[in-house]
Design an enzyme around this catalytic site. Structure first.
Site, PDB file in Angstrom:
ATOM      1  N   ASP A  39      12.972 -65.670 -24.097  1.00  0.00           N
ATOM      2  CA  ASP A  39      12.517 -65.121 -23.491  1.00  0.00           C
ATOM      3  C   ASP A  39      12.462 -63.738 -22.422  1.00  0.00           C
ATOM      4  OD1 ASP A  39      11.436 -65.760 -20.409  1.00  0.00           O
ATOM      5  OD2 ASP A  39      12.182 -66.936 -19.772  1.00  0.00           O
ATOM      6  N   TYR A  64       2.952 -60.496 -19.854  1.00  0.00           N
ATOM      7  CA  TYR A  64       2.668 -60.900 -18.599  1.00  0.00           C
ATOM      8  C   TYR A  64       1.234 -60.852 -18.703  1.00  0.00           C
ATOM      9  CZ  TYR A  64       2.528 -64.006 -14.182  1.00  0.00           C
ATOM     10  OH  TYR A  64       1.388 -64.158 -13.862  1.00  0.00           O
ATOM     11  N   THR A  65       0.029 -60.807 -18.875  1.00  0.00           N
ATOM     12  CA  THR A  65      -0.844 -60.847 -19.296  1.00  0.00           C
ATOM     13  C   THR A  65      -1.252 -61.165 -18.657  1.00  0.00           C
ATOM     14  OG1 THR A  65      -1.557 -61.634 -21.218  1.00  0.00           O
ATOM     15  CG2 THR A  65      -1.135 -59.637 -22.023  1.00  0.00           C
ATOM     16  N   THR A 104      -1.262 -50.382 -21.552  1.00  0.00           N
ATOM     17  CA  THR A 104      -2.200 -50.831 -20.994  1.00  0.00           C
ATOM     18  C   THR A 104      -2.805 -49.950 -20.640  1.00  0.00           C
ATOM     19  OG1 THR A 104      -3.520 -52.420 -19.610  1.00  0.00           O
ATOM     20  CG2 THR A 104      -1.664 -51.878 -18.716  1.00  0.00           C
ATOM     21  N   TYR A 128      -0.118 -55.665 -12.392  1.00  0.00           N
ATOM     22  CA  TYR A 128       0.131 -55.974 -13.602  1.00  0.00           C
ATOM     23  C   TYR A 128       0.124 -54.896 -14.818  1.00  0.00           C
ATOM     24  CZ  TYR A 128      -1.544 -55.642 -18.900  1.00  0.00           C
ATOM     25  OH  TYR A 128      -1.388 -55.765 -20.065  1.00  0.00           O
ATOM     26  N   LYS A 132       3.189 -52.991 -16.599  1.00  0.00           N
ATOM     27  CA  LYS A 132       3.470 -52.671 -17.595  1.00  0.00           C
ATOM     28  C   LYS A 132       3.766 -50.633 -17.301  1.00  0.00           C
ATOM     29  CE  LYS A 132       1.541 -53.635 -20.968  1.00  0.00           C
ATOM     30  NZ  LYS A 132       2.820 -54.805 -21.922  1.00  0.00           N
TER      31      LYS A 132
HETATM   32  N1  LIG Z   1      -4.623 -58.410 -24.045  1.00  0.00           N
HETATM   33  C1  LIG Z   1      -5.779 -57.492 -22.965  1.00  0.00           C
HETATM   34  O1  LIG Z   1      -6.884 -56.960 -22.489  1.00  0.00           O
HETATM   35  C2  LIG Z   1      -4.626 -56.315 -23.156  1.00  0.00           C
HETATM   36  C3  LIG Z   1      -4.912 -55.074 -22.801  1.00  0.00           C
HETATM   37  C4  LIG Z   1      -4.236 -53.691 -22.572  1.00  0.00           C
HETATM   38  C5  LIG Z   1      -3.012 -53.595 -23.088  1.00  0.00           C
HETATM   39  N2  LIG Z   1      -2.328 -54.945 -23.255  1.00  0.00           N
HETATM   40  C6  LIG Z   1      -1.113 -54.880 -24.070  1.00  0.00           C
HETATM   41  O2  LIG Z   1      -1.025 -55.821 -25.590  1.00  0.00           O
HETATM   42  C7  LIG Z   1       0.241 -56.278 -25.871  1.00  0.00           C
HETATM   43  C8  LIG Z   1      -0.303 -57.696 -26.486  1.00  0.00           C
HETATM   44  O3  LIG Z   1      -0.620 -57.735 -25.700  1.00  0.00           O
HETATM   45  P1  LIG Z   1      -2.340 -59.420 -26.038  1.00  0.00           P
HETATM   46  O4  LIG Z   1      -3.573 -59.493 -25.775  1.00  0.00           O
HETATM   47  O5  LIG Z   1      -1.209 -59.691 -27.291  1.00  0.00           O
HETATM   48  O6  LIG Z   1      -1.744 -60.291 -24.903  1.00  0.00           O
HETATM   49  P2  LIG Z   1      -1.408 -61.941 -25.399  1.00  0.00           P
HETATM   50  O7  LIG Z   1      -1.820 -62.190 -25.859  1.00  0.00           O
HETATM   51  O8  LIG Z   1      -1.486 -63.127 -23.577  1.00  0.00           O
HETATM   52  O9  LIG Z   1       0.187 -62.644 -25.469  1.00  0.00           O
HETATM   53  C9  LIG Z   1       1.763 -61.904 -25.470  1.00  0.00           C
HETATM   54  C10 LIG Z   1       2.574 -62.772 -25.375  1.00  0.00           C
HETATM   55  O10 LIG Z   1       3.612 -62.653 -24.703  1.00  0.00           O
HETATM   56  C11 LIG Z   1       4.247 -63.777 -24.747  1.00  0.00           C
HETATM   57  N3  LIG Z   1       4.867 -64.345 -22.991  1.00  0.00           N
HETATM   58  C12 LIG Z   1       4.369 -64.596 -21.841  1.00  0.00           C
HETATM   59  N4  LIG Z   1       5.554 -64.024 -20.610  1.00  0.00           N
HETATM   60  C13 LIG Z   1       6.836 -63.893 -22.037  1.00  0.00           C
HETATM   61  C14 LIG Z   1       8.180 -64.352 -21.796  1.00  0.00           C
HETATM   62  N5  LIG Z   1       8.776 -64.423 -20.628  1.00  0.00           N
HETATM   63  N6  LIG Z   1       8.533 -64.029 -23.003  1.00  0.00           N
HETATM   64  C15 LIG Z   1       8.109 -63.577 -24.251  1.00  0.00           C
HETATM   65  N7  LIG Z   1       6.923 -64.421 -24.200  1.00  0.00           N
HETATM   66  C16 LIG Z   1       6.295 -63.762 -23.270  1.00  0.00           C
HETATM   67  C17 LIG Z   1       2.680 -64.579 -24.491  1.00  0.00           C
HETATM   68  O11 LIG Z   1       3.638 -66.217 -24.000  1.00  0.00           O
HETATM   69  P3  LIG Z   1       2.721 -66.914 -23.534  1.00  0.00           P
HETATM   70  O12 LIG Z   1       1.399 -67.450 -24.507  1.00  0.00           O
HETATM   71  O13 LIG Z   1       3.793 -68.145 -24.273  1.00  0.00           O
HETATM   72  O14 LIG Z   1       2.558 -67.269 -22.033  1.00  0.00           O
HETATM   73  C18 LIG Z   1       2.060 -64.215 -24.982  1.00  0.00           C
HETATM   74  O15 LIG Z   1       2.283 -65.266 -26.748  1.00  0.00           O
HETATM   75  C19 LIG Z   1       1.273 -56.563 -24.277  1.00  0.00           C
HETATM   76  O16 LIG Z   1       2.041 -55.207 -24.166  1.00  0.00           O
HETATM   77  C20 LIG Z   1      -0.637 -55.842 -23.085  1.00  0.00           C
HETATM   78  O17 LIG Z   1      -0.083 -56.021 -22.219  1.00  0.00           O
HETATM   79  C21 LIG Z   1      -3.190 -56.628 -23.686  1.00  0.00           C
END
Ligand SMILES: NC(=O)c1ccc[n+]([C@@H]2O[C@H](COP(=O)([O-])OP(=O)(O)OC[C@H]3O[C@@H](n4cnc5c(N)ncnc54)[C@H](OP(=O)(O)O)[C@@H]3O)[C@@H](O)[C@H]2O)c1
Length: 299
Positions: A39, A64-65, A104, A128, A132
């Protein structure tokens, strides 16, 4: 003989994490930690995990997305997205490891109309994005070997994302009203993970030498409405109707424009991601995903 490196992968249950867990395995022994195992809101747990695993590389795919929920949950968003990356960077530096981290386009305010280079001034519009940005800066302040890869609009066949939402709604409705005045680039989690695996495959010394901030994104650009139309395909029903963002109010403000200029990544690593339409085609041609291994809460 060089031994296989160990990678500590955080956020292994997320869209990107699930893909990375598979694609990094040919290059290293991967310790895949989902939230239950590590965590990132728990600073002591981060320190213990890194010191216990002693990896050569940490890949931080956790974040935290939940962009709208973050407005009310700022403390947790800042702990996970802002403070934790700094602790990972510090611990990585202590043991001579490299950190790969993701950020992001939401660090920008979206007032530009041409792609954002890495050194454009950040000015996040929501919690958010601010959290980031704090994470990026915490990593830079440590000054170790770290690559921060900014990307945008991540989707895939598992988790919670725009593609899966549009697919579900397309089965339920005759008409989809989708925001047409926010422009960005959709990015398939698989393509991002493939690119990460490719740069990791060059070895730790090569990665360390290329430390810095990069934009990692497919090429092209789209509105959410164009993205939805491409997901739905050339069908009579549902009709995809463009609407202004003002007709779809959300708790968090979002930038009107978030296209990332990717030249630095292309020049340093020697390859580009596919156009977003091509990546989407590849994604849509995949067999349906198995049920998520880690149930996700709505939000
Ligand atoms: N999604 C987008 O559109 C987007 C856009 C731009 C950049 N990004 C970046 O890309 C990266 C990957 O994002 P993603 O799209 O794969 O997001 P995601 O599907 O939401 O995955 C994020 C993961 O982080 C976990 N998480 C949340 N809080 C946590 C905590 N306290 N400790 C440990 N794990 C935790 C979540 O677990 P739970 O499922 O249990 O919450 C989830 O498995 C991130 O850095 C994000 O900021 C994403």
């Amino acid at each position: 003989m060089t031994s296989r490196p160990t990678i500590l992968l955080t956020g292994a249950g997320g869209q990107l994490g699930v893909e990375l867990a598979v694609l990094l395995r040919p290059h290293a022994d991967v310790i895949a930690a989902d939230r239950a195992r590590l965590d990132l809101a728990d600073a002591d747990a981060i320190v213990a995990a890194v010191r216990g695993a002693r990896p050569q590389l940490i890949v931080n795919a956790a974040a935290y997305t939940a962009v709208d929920l973050a407005e009310k949950d700022a403390a947790l968003a800042h702990a996970v997205n802002g403070r934790a990356p700094g602790i990972l960077a510090e611990e990585a530096r202590r043991i001579g490891a490299v950190l790969v981290h993701y950020s992001t386009d939401y660090v920008f305010d979206g007032v530009r109309t041409t792609p954002y280079p890495e050194d454009a001034a950040a000015n996040p519009l929501n919690v958010y994005g601010a959290s980031k940005l704090e994470g990026e800066r915490a990593i830079a302040a440590v000054g170790g070997n770290a690559l921060t890869l900014r990307t945008s609009w991540v989707y895939g066949l598992s988790g919670k994302n725009f593609l899966l939402t549009i697919r579900r709604l397309a089965g339920e409705r005759d008409e989809l009203r989708v925001v047409a005045d926010q422009i960005g680039v959709p990015n398939w989690s698989r393509a991002l993970a493939e690119a990460t695996a490719r740069i990791v495959s060059a070895g730790m010394a090569s990665l360390a030498d290329r430390s810095g901030l990069y934009h990692l994104s497919s090429t092209g650009a789209a509105s959410w409405c164009e993205f939805a139309q491409a997901i739905v395909g050339d069908v009579a029903r549902p009709r995809v109707i463009p609407i202004p963002a003002s007709e779809y109010p959300t708790p968090a403000r979002r930038p009107a424009y978030g296209v990332l200029a990717t030249r630095r990544f292309e020049e340093v690593f020697g390859f580009a991601l596919p156009h977003w339409r091509l990546a989407l085609q590849r994604c849509l041609a995949e067999p349906a995903a198995p049920p998520a291994r880690w149930p996700r809460s709505p939000g």
